[in-house]
Design a protein around this motif. Structure first.
Motif, PDB file in Angstrom:
ATOM      1  N   LEU A   1     -51.023 -43.302  27.943  1.00  9.20           N
ATOM      2  CA  LEU A   1     -50.292 -42.948  26.722  1.00  9.20           C
ATOM      3  C   LEU A   1     -49.511 -44.146  26.196  1.00  9.20           C
ATOM      4  N   GLN A   2     -48.865 -44.872  27.084  1.00  8.06           N
ATOM      5  CA  GLN A   2     -48.115 -46.050  26.657  1.00  8.06           C
ATOM      6  C   GLN A   2     -49.042 -47.150  26.143  1.00  8.06           C
ATOM      7  N   ALA A   3     -50.259 -47.211  26.659  1.00  9.11           N
ATOM      8  CA  ALA A   3     -51.217 -48.235  26.222  1.00  9.11           C
ATOM      9  C   ALA A   3     -51.610 -48.065  24.756  1.00  9.11           C
ATOM     10  N   THR A   4     -51.369 -46.899  24.184  1.00  5.54           N
ATOM     11  CA  THR A   4     -51.654 -46.702  22.761  1.00  5.54           C
ATOM     12  C   THR A   4     -50.690 -47.503  21.891  1.00  5.54           C
ATOM     13  N   GLY A   5     -49.551 -47.881  22.466  1.00  4.92           N
ATOM     14  CA  GLY A   5     -48.535 -48.588  21.696  1.00  4.92           C
ATOM     15  C   GLY A   5     -47.717 -47.657  20.811  1.00  4.92           C
ATOM     16  N   LEU A   6     -47.859 -46.356  21.017  1.00  5.46           N
ATOM     17  CA  LEU A   6     -47.231 -45.389  20.126  1.00  5.46           C
ATOM     18  C   LEU A   6     -46.194 -44.484  20.798  1.00  5.46           C
ATOM     19  N   ALA A   7     -45.978 -44.626  22.081  1.00  5.38           N
ATOM     20  CA  ALA A   7     -45.100 -43.702  22.806  1.00  5.38           C
ATOM     21  C   ALA A   7     -43.701 -43.642  22.199  1.00  5.38           C
ATOM     22  N   GLU A   8     -43.079 -44.778  22.035  1.00  8.95           N
ATOM     23  CA  GLU A   8     -41.716 -44.801  21.475  1.00  8.95           C
ATOM     24  C   GLU A   8     -41.709 -44.351  20.015  1.00  8.95           C
ATOM     25  N   ILE A   9     -42.719 -44.726  19.278  1.00  9.81           N
ATOM     26  CA  ILE A   9     -42.816 -44.332  17.868  1.00  9.81           C
ATOM     27  C   ILE A   9     -42.935 -42.812  17.765  1.00  9.81           C
ATOM     28  N   TYR A  10     -43.784 -42.228  18.591  1.00  9.79           N
ATOM     29  CA  TYR A  10     -43.950 -40.774  18.573  1.00  9.79           C
ATOM     30  C   TYR A  10     -42.652 -40.075  18.964  1.00  9.79           C
ATOM     31  N   TYR A  11     -42.005 -40.557  20.006  1.00  4.21           N
ATOM     32  CA  TYR A  11     -40.752 -39.943  20.465  1.00  4.21           C
ATOM     33  C   TYR A  11     -39.702 -39.962  19.356  1.00  4.21           C
ATOM     34  N   ARG A  12     -39.539 -41.110  18.744  1.00  5.01           N
ATOM     35  CA  ARG A  12     -38.543 -41.226  17.667  1.00  5.01           C
ATOM     36  C   ARG A  12     -38.943 -40.402  16.440  1.00  5.01           C
ATOM     37  N   HIS A  13     -40.237 -40.327  16.175  1.00  3.70           N
ATOM     38  CA  HIS A  13     -40.716 -39.527  15.038  1.00  3.70           C
ATOM     39  C   HIS A  13     -40.359 -38.054  15.235  1.00  3.70           C
ATOM     40  N   ILE A  14     -40.597 -37.543  16.425  1.00  2.52           N
ATOM     41  CA  ILE A  14     -40.271 -36.143  16.701  1.00  2.52           C
ATOM     42  C   ILE A  14     -38.768 -35.919  16.545  1.00  2.52           C
ATOM     43  N   LEU A  15     -37.969 -36.845  17.057  1.00  4.53           N
ATOM     44  CA  LEU A  15     -36.511 -36.706  16.956  1.00  4.53           C
ATOM     45  C   LEU A  15     -36.035 -36.631  15.506  1.00  4.53           C
ATOM     46  N   THR A  16     -36.758 -37.246  14.602  1.00  7.22           N
ATOM     47  CA  THR A  16     -36.341 -37.228  13.196  1.00  7.22           C
ATOM     48  C   THR A  16     -36.998 -36.110  12.388  1.00  7.22           C
ATOM     49  N   HIS A  17     -37.962 -35.388  13.003  1.00  8.21           N
ATOM     50  CA  HIS A  17     -38.677 -34.375  12.241  1.00  8.21           C
ATOM     51  C   HIS A  17     -38.461 -32.940  12.711  1.00  8.21           C
ATOM     52  N   ILE A  18     -37.788 -32.760  13.815  1.00  3.77           N
ATOM     53  CA  ILE A  18     -37.376 -31.408  14.190  1.00  3.77           C
ATOM     54  C   ILE A  18     -35.911 -31.461  14.589  1.00  3.77           C
ATOM     55  N   GLU A  19     -35.274 -30.322  14.581  1.00  2.89           N
ATOM     56  CA  GLU A  19     -33.859 -30.257  14.930  1.00  2.89           C
ATOM     57  C   GLU A  19     -33.669 -30.766  16.352  1.00  2.89           C
ATOM     58  N   ALA A  20     -32.728 -31.674  16.526  1.00  2.12           N
ATOM     59  CA  ALA A  20     -32.499 -32.315  17.822  1.00  2.12           C
ATOM     60  C   ALA A  20     -32.253 -31.289  18.919  1.00  2.12           C
ATOM     61  N   ALA A  21     -31.456 -30.270  18.648  1.00  4.17           N
ATOM     62  CA  ALA A  21     -31.143 -29.259  19.664  1.00  4.17           C
ATOM     63  C   ALA A  21     -32.404 -28.527  20.125  1.00  4.17           C
ATOM     64  N   THR A  22     -33.320 -28.271  19.203  1.00  2.73           N
ATOM     65  CA  THR A  22     -34.572 -27.591  19.538  1.00  2.73           C
ATOM     66  C   THR A  22     -35.435 -28.473  20.429  1.00  2.73           C
ATOM     67  N   PHE A  23     -35.525 -29.747  20.075  1.00  6.53           N
ATOM     68  CA  PHE A  23     -36.324 -30.680  20.877  1.00  6.53           C
ATOM     69  C   PHE A  23     -35.682 -30.871  22.251  1.00  6.53           C
ATOM     70  N   ILE A  24     -34.367 -30.970  22.319  1.00  3.55           N
ATOM     71  CA  ILE A  24     -33.657 -31.131  23.595  1.00  3.55           C
ATOM     72  C   ILE A  24     -33.897 -29.897  24.472  1.00  3.55           C
ATOM     73  N   GLU A  25     -33.878 -28.717  23.874  1.00  2.00           N
ATOM     74  CA  GLU A  25     -34.139 -27.495  24.643  1.00  2.00           C
ATOM     75  C   GLU A  25     -35.552 -27.534  25.229  1.00  2.00           C
ATOM     76  N   PHE A  26     -36.529 -27.939  24.409  1.00  2.00           N
ATOM     77  CA  PHE A  26     -37.909 -28.081  24.886  1.00  2.00           C
ATOM     78  C   PHE A  26     -37.967 -29.076  26.050  1.00  2.00           C
ATOM     79  N   LEU A  27     -37.263 -30.202  25.908  1.00  2.00           N
ATOM     80  CA  LEU A  27     -37.278 -31.221  26.953  1.00  2.00           C
ATOM     81  C   LEU A  27     -36.553 -30.746  28.208  1.00  2.00           C
ATOM     82  N   ASN A  28     -35.499 -29.971  28.067  1.00  2.21           N
ATOM     83  CA  ASN A  28     -34.803 -29.429  29.243  1.00  2.21           C
ATOM     84  C   ASN A  28     -35.687 -28.435  29.997  1.00  2.21           C
ATOM     85  N   ILE A  29     -36.384 -27.582  29.271  1.00  2.34           N
ATOM     86  CA  ILE A  29     -37.332 -26.660  29.910  1.00  2.34           C
ATOM     87  C   ILE A  29     -38.424 -27.467  30.617  1.00  2.34           C
TER      88      ILE A  29
END
Length: 147
Positions: A32-60
């Motif tokens: 996944l990291q070899a795509t060169g997109l891991a950090e870009i994807y992570y930051r994209h998700i953080l800016t496109h869904i509510e942070a609390a919702t994404f954090i809840e998903f990550l905590n689960i």
């Protein structure tokens, strides 16, 4: 415990995102990291869904990863705890689509996301118009060719 420390981003949740992405896609964190997109994807998700919702998903996801000691346990926990809840299911499906297709809600993240979509690896193909198969590639029989 199935989470491993990844040193690219200084955000604890990034490690969880990469570990759950590995489980959802079937590709290793290194692939996944070899795509060169891991950090870009992570930051994209953080800016496109509510942070609390994404954090809840990550905590689960973190709890699942920490309490799973085998691949079967992990698969069952993802099915029971992520795919059984419509909110976390939607995020998981978007993450899978993001890695495989390079899109979030139908739009490409950038030109690299099209080129590096995991779908091309799975199909043993290259993205038309973006990466060429290589010199004399026409001379090599396709994978699973009956001819």
């Amino acid at each position: 415990m199935i989470i491993e420390k990844i040193l690219n981003v200084d955000d604890y949740y990034y490690d969880v995102f990469m570990a759950i992405s590995e489980s959802l896609t079937g590709f290793s964190v290194n692939e996944l990291q070899a795509t060169g997109l891991a950090e870009i994807y992570y930051r994209h998700i953080l800016t496109h869904i509510e942070a609390a919702t994404f954090i809840e998903f990550l905590n689960i996801s973190k709890n699942i990863l920490e309490n799973s000691y085998s691949r079967d346990q992990l698969k069952n926990a993802i099915t029971a705890e992520i795919f059984s809840d419509p909110a976390t299911q939607a995020i998981a499906q978007n993450v899978i689509t993001l890695w495989y297709m390079g899109t979030w809600e139908g739009a490409y993240i950038n030109d690299l996301s099209y080129k590096e979509g995991l779908v091309w690896t799975v199909m043993h193909a290259h993205p038309p118009g973006a990466k060429q198969p290589g010199f004399k590639s026409w001379n090599i029989k396709p994978v699973n060719s009956n001819s």
